[in-house]
Design an enzyme around this catalytic site. Sequence first.
Site, short mmCIF file in Angstrom:
data_model
loop_
_atom_site.label_atom_id
_atom_site.label_comp_id
_atom_site.label_asym_id
_atom_site.label_seq_id
_atom_site.Cartn_x
_atom_site.Cartn_y
_atom_site.Cartn_z
N SER A 41 0.81 -1.20 0.00
CA SER A 41 0.00 0.00 0.00
C SER A 41 0.86 1.27 0.00
O SER A 41 2.03 1.25 0.39
CB SER A 41 -0.95 -0.02 1.19
N VAL A 42 0.24 2.35 -0.46
CA VAL A 42 0.90 3.66 -0.43
C VAL A 42 0.11 4.51 0.57
O VAL A 42 -1.11 4.62 0.48
CB VAL A 42 0.87 4.32 -1.83
N ASP A 71 7.85 1.97 -18.29
CA ASP A 71 6.47 1.79 -17.82
C ASP A 71 5.75 3.14 -17.86
O ASP A 71 5.01 3.48 -16.94
CB ASP A 71 6.50 1.21 -16.39
P1 AMP Z 1 2.52 3.32 -7.47
O1 AMP Z 1 3.16 2.39 -6.51
O2 AMP Z 1 3.48 4.38 -7.92
O3 AMP Z 1 1.85 2.61 -8.61
O4 AMP Z 1 1.40 4.09 -6.65
C1 AMP Z 1 0.09 3.61 -6.44
C2 AMP Z 1 -0.84 4.79 -6.18
O5 AMP Z 1 -0.47 5.47 -4.99
C3 AMP Z 1 -0.81 5.85 -7.28
O6 AMP Z 1 -1.72 5.55 -8.31
C4 AMP Z 1 -1.22 7.11 -6.52
O7 AMP Z 1 -2.62 7.17 -6.40
C5 AMP Z 1 -0.61 6.88 -5.14
N1 AMP Z 1 0.73 7.51 -5.04
C6 AMP Z 1 1.93 6.94 -5.30
N2 AMP Z 1 2.94 7.79 -5.09
C7 AMP Z 1 2.38 8.95 -4.69
C8 AMP Z 1 2.90 10.24 -4.34
N3 AMP Z 1 4.22 10.47 -4.35
N4 AMP Z 1 2.03 11.19 -3.99
C9 AMP Z 1 0.69 10.94 -3.98
N5 AMP Z 1 0.14 9.75 -4.32
C10 AMP Z 1 0.96 8.77 -4.67
#
Ligand code: AMP
Length: 803
Positions: free
Chosen positions: A541-542, A654
Amino acid sequence: MSNTQGDVAMASDDDDQVYANDEFSSMPSISQALRKTSLEQLLADDKAETEKADEMLRWYHGKISREAAEKLLKEAVIKYRNKSDMGGLFLVRDSTVSTTDFSLSLTADGKTYHYQIQEKKEGFFHIDDGPLIHGVECLIAHYTDSANGLPTNLESFCQGRPPPHNVRKTGRTSNLLHRAVIEGDAKLVSQILASPNCPDINAKNKTGSTALHMASYRGNDDIVELLLGAKPDLTIKDRNGHTVLHRACVGDRPSTVHLLIKRGHCDPQVRCPHNGWVPLHEAAMKGSMECTKALLEEQATPFPRSDDLETPLDVAEKYRRLDVMRVFENFQPSQARTNRKDWYHPELSRKGAVGLLEYSSLLSGLFLIRPSKRQEGWHALSLCFQRTPYHYEIKNTHYRDRFVHFIDDGPYLLSLEHLVQHYSCRADGLPCALRHSVNTSYKVKDMPSYEDYCNLPIPPGDEDAYRPDLPPRPSSIADECPPTSPTTPEPPTPFSKTSRPPLPSNPPPAGRPGVNDGELYKINVKHIKKGAEIGQGEYGSVLKGILTEYKGKKHKMDIALKMFHDASLDNRENFLREALVMQQLEHDCIVKLLGVCQGPPLMLVEEYLPKGSMLDFLLDYPTEVRVKQELYLWASQIALGMMYLEKQQFVHRDLAARNILIMTKRQVKISDFGLSRATGSGSDYYKASHGGRWPIKWYAPESVNYGHFSHASDVWSFGITLWEMFSYGESPYGDKKGIEVVQFIESGKRLSKPEKCPDVVYNVMLRCWKADAAQRPTFKELNRQFQEDPLYADAREFLKQNK
Ligand code: AMP
């Protein structure tokens, strides 16, 4: 049989006892009857009696269409017009949309109505919101008594035949075969089975038992053998929801249990629809130590769970069946007859799994297993059904003294191999059984079915061969990432219909060592406050968070925390590589990495972009995104960021709308560097040689065919990203599967112009999708293109006003 078992069997008010005592007590035995008449005559009389008893059930018409049903009803109305208005005339037919459902066609007020009789759980049916009724004949009786919500009650029917026995709750009467079984006369059973007037082998008596149910309960093995020879339906359940194997356990008949499984291939995991009990639960409840042993010897899953989530061992404990409890305590499972290489992909993400399954045409029953991102040590099953991939979490826990894996409320299984074997034999709650696997060489392999497993030799109970899965070890950043040996690029493999191309993955480029976390800036966990989840990423998760101190200075900075929940070292390596790539990049159009936090869990700490992913934004707020302002500005910024990456000799691999994040409507940034690779000087492309993620729809042909990634292949992906933007978040190539997209592109076709896309932008896309990589524009040209386009003037103006 021990005393306890005997007591229980006697105490149960068993159907056979009732049947034997009440129904036949006043009748002469068959052998007595045979002194007066021939067997054929007895069978003919018996058949006539059964037909008479089933007279009122002849409303079933099998596989006929809706139109044919309407025609039959109309003809019947015309024929009987003078008798009544024929309201309430009906028939039942097989559903045209489901193999387990039926349709009720009914006339009322001069019209014909059709209702779906849906099988909610095995043998239980309902119409719309009506009650759930055991047995289709009982459902018809319910609507015969009163309309109960239909336009009329069921009054008369078009003559067909009685419904099949497997969907009925009970039979109308006992036949001669049932009686011969109760009398225990094997010779007579054999003669009846040989006669042309032999009753239906699946016919049920008044308690819903077939002849085989009775013989199994009574443990009359020579009769069981004879009946098995007549190929009965072994999935038929009596009115208590018991199969023949359940009945053998209730009767404490271990030799019959062996016989039914060995000869009949009865599945020991079939559940009773009333409580989810499998035969092992019955054996445990009855205290039958021998049946418990017999089932386990026949490879029954030892810890299945009922609807109440009780295992047979829980049941044995509840009823103090100490002998049975001891059997489970001493149980040594044999080795599962499947091999991890055939289906386990330790490096694959959810996206990669979907890509790989798509690549293998999404065959129903095609599956693979990969680590789960949600929790260290968990896994995920990706399974295709009706051309859609589904993902199931495989959790694990400690059950008593064992480490077990499970999906939802399914059985506890002792290893991933046992789990695969279990679900390849039967669906058991999944949309279908695991029928084909994708192995580590990306080849599709057929899985053995339950019957195949029955015929495979059982591996010896060799302790070395059976290795139960061990719980995951807690990881720490200090012991991870052994240096990875450099990989030698393989010669390009031309893509043909018979050979699959090598899938790209994340090995370090030749000559580069594994990631050394010492190169990364570390952030102390005590300077981080975790907030809500904002997304699901590649590795977990983020979360949104706050950083209270950074590089020795007090701060209160919003941050995004990318959690890493993954047991495999390979994935940990990839995660850290993403961090290392990002740490080297410093640009307004690239998401900034602030550092890593060792946690646990391990986290990437990034600047926070409040408006999230561009794809989500386009889908959620299309009215806030204007072509000439936002879309032009964003396109130029992405090109600018990519130009910077090109200068740094990084290939992104990507680039897609999902990987662009929005800071403000005036600033977007490129993110997700999990697949990025340094190209290294002297080469302008990175060659991938092993498996990994596979966003085919964004990939240039040379990446799909030869695993070549370059700035020019990033330009192709830029074109797809533009297409996503100007179509406001539509999915490129719609429902097309990976292989269909490859063929589409190879035949020279391209995505069509999105409705709101200016011609000039579509021309840019088409240039990005030139088959010859050398003919594609560079990012420098692309950036210039957007900035020089007269339309960009609006974006510039917009930028100025909003500064
Ligand atoms: P990712 O792992 O980069 O695919 O991130 C998954 C989701 O987390 C993304 O689609 C965004 O909605 C959110 N997310 C990732 N990185 C950030 C960031 N630096 N700031 C805000 N939201 C983020």
